[in-house]
Design a protein around this motif. Structure first.
Motif: not given
Length: 345
Positions: A188-201
């Motif tokens: 349910g989470v957009p793929v671009p958002v997952l990329f952003a979360i991974a980059a932030i971490i």
């Protein structure tokens, strides 16, 4: 004759109010972001009842992904004491190269679409990393001003992107590429958002838990002292520009998937927006100061501001004027904050 005021205590200097002290402390710790954010929320909430709706805020969060990625990279360079004006070109070159490679390989091996997508994404990222490496070499090895170096590379990169395409968008990308990286969801989470979360971490861990992060703060704080302390300042600066270009490349791949074509005009104003997001978030233009979580919020604020101006039906030209004015104001307030911080030492 005796002095009539003898024995009378001088009136005590008025103490700053508790609210004033809190505001000052907040300004010194975080910068102008909380004040700008509060002002925007109040102003645009009065203009449109839909502005603070969950649906609109979720949409803003999704739209801010690309600026968050670029701003994280810009933060690394700003903390080192420089800045990168070529992030827009890195995005455009990534978009064009990745699209051209995907189209070519998907035609050669139509049964291995995901291999073509992977090769295209890697080729696009390699082009952007080359831009970052050239910037890093110029600034770190030859001592060229970051402004001149990144401005020159921005022009060269834009010319290469236009030469490769003739100014015509690259179409015919594999359907799976846009479907997954542009519009796909995982749980349910957009793929671009997952990329952003991974980059932030990842960037947070690098800046707060690694030697490179400590060296980056040291170089930005005082490059001569860092060099005398044994920090390899040239390598640190070089890696900062490469990392900035790589994060811009990731944003470029995701933006290409979103528009489903290779575009030379992607990221046209993102250099200004990313610098504004960082400065508003308290990243000092002098280097050595900046926090990942604040930069993420700063990028969200810039996207929220653009969203609010669209809802208020403010024209695109006026939006550019307002964003530029906001950046100038943020830089002025950054100067004030720096002097206040120096005065407290």
């Amino acid at each position: 004759m005796s002095d009539s005021n003898h024995g009378v205590a001088e009136p005590a200097a008025p103490k700053p109010s508790r609210l004033g002290g809190f505001v000052r402390e907040l300004f010194l710790r975080v910068g102008v972001l909380p004040f700008f954010l509060a002002a925007a929320l109040i102003a645009f909430a009065l203009v449109s009842a839909q502005f603070l709706s969950l649906q609109n805020l979720t949409n803003v969060a999704r739209q801010s992904v690309y600026l968050v990625l670029v701003s994280l990279g810009q933060m690394l360079v700003l903390i080192s004491g420089g800045f990168d004006l070529s992030v827009g070109t890195a995005i455009a070159l990534t978009s064009v190269v990745s699209a051209m490679v995907m189209v070519a390989f998907s035609a050669i091996m139509p049964d291995l679409v995901w291999v073509a997508i992977l090769l295209g994404a890697l080729a696009g990222c390699a082009g952007a990393i080359l831009i970052g490496a050239i910037n890093g070499l110029g600034v770190a090895q030859f001592g060229v001003s970051p402004f001149i170096m990144t401005l020159g590379v921005q022009s060269v990169g834009a010319g290469i992107a236009l030469y490769l395409t003739g100014g015509v968008p690259v179409s015919g990308l594999p359907f799976q590429f846009g479907n997954f990286f542009g519009f796909g969801r995982i749980l349910g989470v957009p793929v671009p958002v997952l990329f952003a979360i991974a980059a932030i971490i990842l960037v947070w861990l690098v800046m707060n838990r690694t030697r490179f992060g400590a060296h980056l703060y040291a170089v930005g704080g005082n490059i001569k002292a860092a060099n005398l302390s044994g920090v390899n300042t040239k390598r640190t600066l070089f890696l900062a520009y490469v990392a900035c270009a790589l994060l811009a490349a990731v944003a470029g791949v995701l933006m290409t998937a979103r528009v489903e074509s290779g575009e030379t005009n992607l990221g046209g104003s993102i250099a200004l927006e990313s610098i504004a997001a960082c400065v508003i978030a308290g990243v000092s233009l002098r280097g050595g100061i900046g926090r990942v979580e604040n930069v993420v919020l700063g990028a969200f604020f810039i996207t929220l501001l653009q969203n609010g101006m669209n809802m208020a039906q403010i024209g695109s030209y006026l939006q550019m004027m307002l964003l530029g004015s906001l950046l100038i104001l943020a830089v002025i307030l950054d100067q004030v904050r720096y002097r206040m911080l120096m005065g407290n030492r």
